[in-house]
Design a protein around this motif. Structure first.
Motif, mmCIF file in Angstrom:
data_model
loop_
_atom_site.group_PDB
_atom_site.id
_atom_site.type_symbol
_atom_site.label_atom_id
_atom_site.label_comp_id
_atom_site.label_asym_id
_atom_site.label_seq_id
_atom_site.Cartn_x
_atom_site.Cartn_y
_atom_site.Cartn_z
ATOM 1 N N TYR A 81 5.953 -0.323 -4.629
ATOM 2 C CA TYR A 81 4.525 -0.377 -4.361
ATOM 3 C C TYR A 81 3.770 -1.138 -5.443
ATOM 4 N N VAL A 82 4.192 -0.937 -6.699
ATOM 5 C CA VAL A 82 3.494 -1.535 -7.834
ATOM 6 C C VAL A 82 4.507 -1.939 -8.892
ATOM 7 N N ARG A 83 4.254 -3.092 -9.516
ATOM 8 C CA ARG A 83 4.940 -3.503 -10.747
ATOM 9 C C ARG A 83 3.841 -3.659 -11.783
ATOM 10 N N PRO A 126 0.827 -1.214 0.000
ATOM 11 C CA PRO A 126 0.000 0.000 0.000
ATOM 12 C C PRO A 126 0.858 1.260 0.000
ATOM 13 N N LEU A 127 0.366 2.285 -0.668
ATOM 14 C CA LEU A 127 1.016 3.592 -0.703
ATOM 15 C C LEU A 127 0.076 4.586 -0.031
ATOM 16 N N VAL A 128 0.555 5.258 0.988
ATOM 17 C CA VAL A 128 -0.270 6.235 1.691
ATOM 18 C C VAL A 128 0.097 7.635 1.226
ATOM 19 N N HIS A 129 -0.855 8.547 1.382
ATOM 20 C CA HIS A 129 -0.631 9.918 0.954
ATOM 21 C C HIS A 129 0.506 10.562 1.736
ATOM 22 N N ARG A 130 1.306 11.345 1.031
ATOM 23 C CA ARG A 130 2.356 12.166 1.628
ATOM 24 C C ARG A 130 2.645 13.301 0.662
ATOM 25 N N HIS A 131 3.445 14.260 1.078
ATOM 26 C CA HIS A 131 3.728 15.424 0.230
ATOM 27 C C HIS A 131 4.804 15.146 -0.811
ATOM 28 N N GLU A 132 5.675 14.181 -0.580
ATOM 29 C CA GLU A 132 6.741 13.872 -1.529
ATOM 30 C C GLU A 132 6.178 13.035 -2.688
ATOM 31 N N PRO A 133 6.663 13.271 -3.893
ATOM 32 C CA PRO A 133 6.211 12.453 -5.028
ATOM 33 C C PRO A 133 6.744 11.028 -4.925
ATOM 34 N N VAL A 134 6.126 10.145 -5.658
ATOM 35 C CA VAL A 134 6.593 8.772 -5.766
ATOM 36 C C VAL A 134 7.311 8.655 -7.113
ATOM 37 N N THR A 135 8.325 7.818 -7.190
ATOM 38 C CA THR A 135 9.091 7.631 -8.425
ATOM 39 C C THR A 135 8.452 6.522 -9.264
ATOM 40 N N ILE A 136 8.307 6.809 -10.555
ATOM 41 C CA ILE A 136 7.859 5.775 -11.491
ATOM 42 C C ILE A 136 8.968 5.567 -12.510
ATOM 43 N N GLU A 137 9.528 4.363 -12.516
ATOM 44 C CA GLU A 137 10.530 3.994 -13.512
ATOM 45 C C GLU A 137 9.824 3.236 -14.626
ATOM 46 N N SER A 138 10.145 3.579 -15.876
ATOM 47 C CA SER A 138 9.542 2.937 -17.047
ATOM 48 C C SER A 138 10.634 2.478 -17.995
ATOM 49 N N TRP A 139 10.394 1.357 -18.650
ATOM 50 C CA TRP A 139 11.317 0.859 -19.662
ATOM 51 C C TRP A 139 10.537 -0.019 -20.631
ATOM 52 N N VAL A 140 11.134 -0.337 -21.748
ATOM 53 C CA VAL A 140 10.482 -1.111 -22.797
ATOM 54 C C VAL A 140 10.932 -2.563 -22.686
ATOM 55 N N THR A 141 9.953 -3.472 -22.706
ATOM 56 C CA THR A 141 10.293 -4.897 -22.647
ATOM 57 C C THR A 141 10.072 -5.610 -23.978
ATOM 58 N N LYS A 142 9.295 -4.997 -24.869
ATOM 59 C CA LYS A 142 9.053 -5.639 -26.165
ATOM 60 C C LYS A 142 8.690 -4.575 -27.189
ATOM 61 N N ILE A 143 9.262 -4.708 -28.373
ATOM 62 C CA ILE A 143 8.885 -3.864 -29.512
ATOM 63 C C ILE A 143 8.497 -4.806 -30.645
ATOM 64 N N GLY A 144 7.246 -4.732 -31.064
ATOM 65 C CA GLY A 144 6.784 -5.517 -32.197
ATOM 66 C C GLY A 144 6.646 -4.624 -33.414
ATOM 67 N N ALA A 145 6.031 -5.138 -34.450
ATOM 68 C CA ALA A 145 5.826 -4.355 -35.660
ATOM 69 C C ALA A 145 4.805 -3.236 -35.428
ATOM 70 N N ALA A 146 3.779 -3.517 -34.613
ATOM 71 C CA ALA A 146 2.707 -2.545 -34.418
ATOM 72 C C ALA A 146 2.267 -2.458 -32.955
ATOM 73 N N LEU A 158 4.060 -2.150 -28.605
ATOM 74 C CA LEU A 158 5.203 -2.179 -27.704
ATOM 75 C C LEU A 158 4.683 -2.423 -26.304
ATOM 76 N N THR A 159 5.550 -2.948 -25.459
ATOM 77 C CA THR A 159 5.190 -3.187 -24.065
ATOM 78 C C THR A 159 6.114 -2.353 -23.195
ATOM 79 N N ILE A 160 5.491 -1.577 -22.306
ATOM 80 C CA ILE A 160 6.220 -0.756 -21.346
ATOM 81 C C ILE A 160 6.033 -1.375 -19.966
ATOM 82 N N ALA A 161 7.124 -1.548 -19.240
ATOM 83 C CA ALA A 161 7.075 -2.035 -17.860
ATOM 84 C C ALA A 161 7.313 -0.866 -16.926
#
Length: 141
Positions: free
Chosen positions: A101-103, A66-86, A88-91
Motif C-alpha cells: 500500500y505504501v513505501r 488505497p487501503l480500506v478499513h478491515r478488522h485485520e491489522p496491516v503489516t509494516i516492515e521496517s529496515w535501515v538504509t543509512k546510518i550516519g554520524a548523527a 539514520l534513515t528507516i525505510a
C-alpha cells in the motif's frame, strides 16, 4: 538483511470520506512502527539507547494503493538504509502478503533533550541498527 515487523491495527476513524485510510494517517502508522522498532526493541534492559529522544528530519511517502478499513491489522516492515554520524534513515513498506500500500522512508536524528540539540549515534545504537541494514547501505562513521 533483517526487517522489523509490526502488526498495525486499523481504526474506524482512520478512514476518510472516500472510504479508505487517509493519507495523513499513514504517518501515524509509520510512527507506531518506528517507535516499536527503536524503543521497545532497543538493546538491553536499562540501556540508554534511543531513550534520550529523537526528532524526525524528513519523511518521504509513496502511496501505491488505497487501503480500506478491515478488522485485520496491516503489516509494516521496517529496515535501515543509512546510518550516519548523527542521523539514520528507516525505510518501510505497509503491506499485506501480496499487496503493498505504501513505501516510505524517514530520516531520524538522535536528540539530546537536555541540551536541546542533535547528538551523535552511540556505538550501542549503531550496533543495534546494523542488524537491520539493507544490503546496499553505506555507513559513515
Amino acid at each position: 538483511m533483517a526487517r522489523h515487523i509490526y502488526q498495525c491495527p486499523l481504526r474506524w476513524s482512520d478512514m476518510d470520506a472516500f472510504g479508505h485510510v487517509n493519507n495523513v494517517v499513514f504517518l501515524r502508522y509509520l510512527e507506531e512502527a518506528r517507535i516499536d522498532f527503536m524503543f521497545r526493541l532497543a538493546p538491553g534492559d536499562g540501556s540508554p539507547s534511543f531513550s534520550g529522544g529523537s526528532v524526525v528530519a524528513r519523511h518521504e511517502i509513496d502511496y501505491v494503493r488505497p487501503l480500506v478499513h478491515r478488522h485485520e491489522p496491516v503489516t509494516i516492515e521496517s529496515w535501515v538504509t543509512k546510518i550516519g554520524a548523527a542521523s539514520l534513515t528507516i525505510a518501510y513498506e505497509i503491506k499485506d502478503p501480496h499487496v503493498t500500500y505504501v513505501r516510505a522512508s524517514t530520516v531520524v536524528v538522535p536528540f539530546d533533550l537536555e541540551a536541546q540539540r542533535p547528538r551523535r549515534i552511540s556505538a550501542e545504537e549503531r550496533s543495534f541498527l546494523e542488524e537491520y541494514v539493507d544490503d546496499g547501505m553505506t555507513s559513515a562513521a
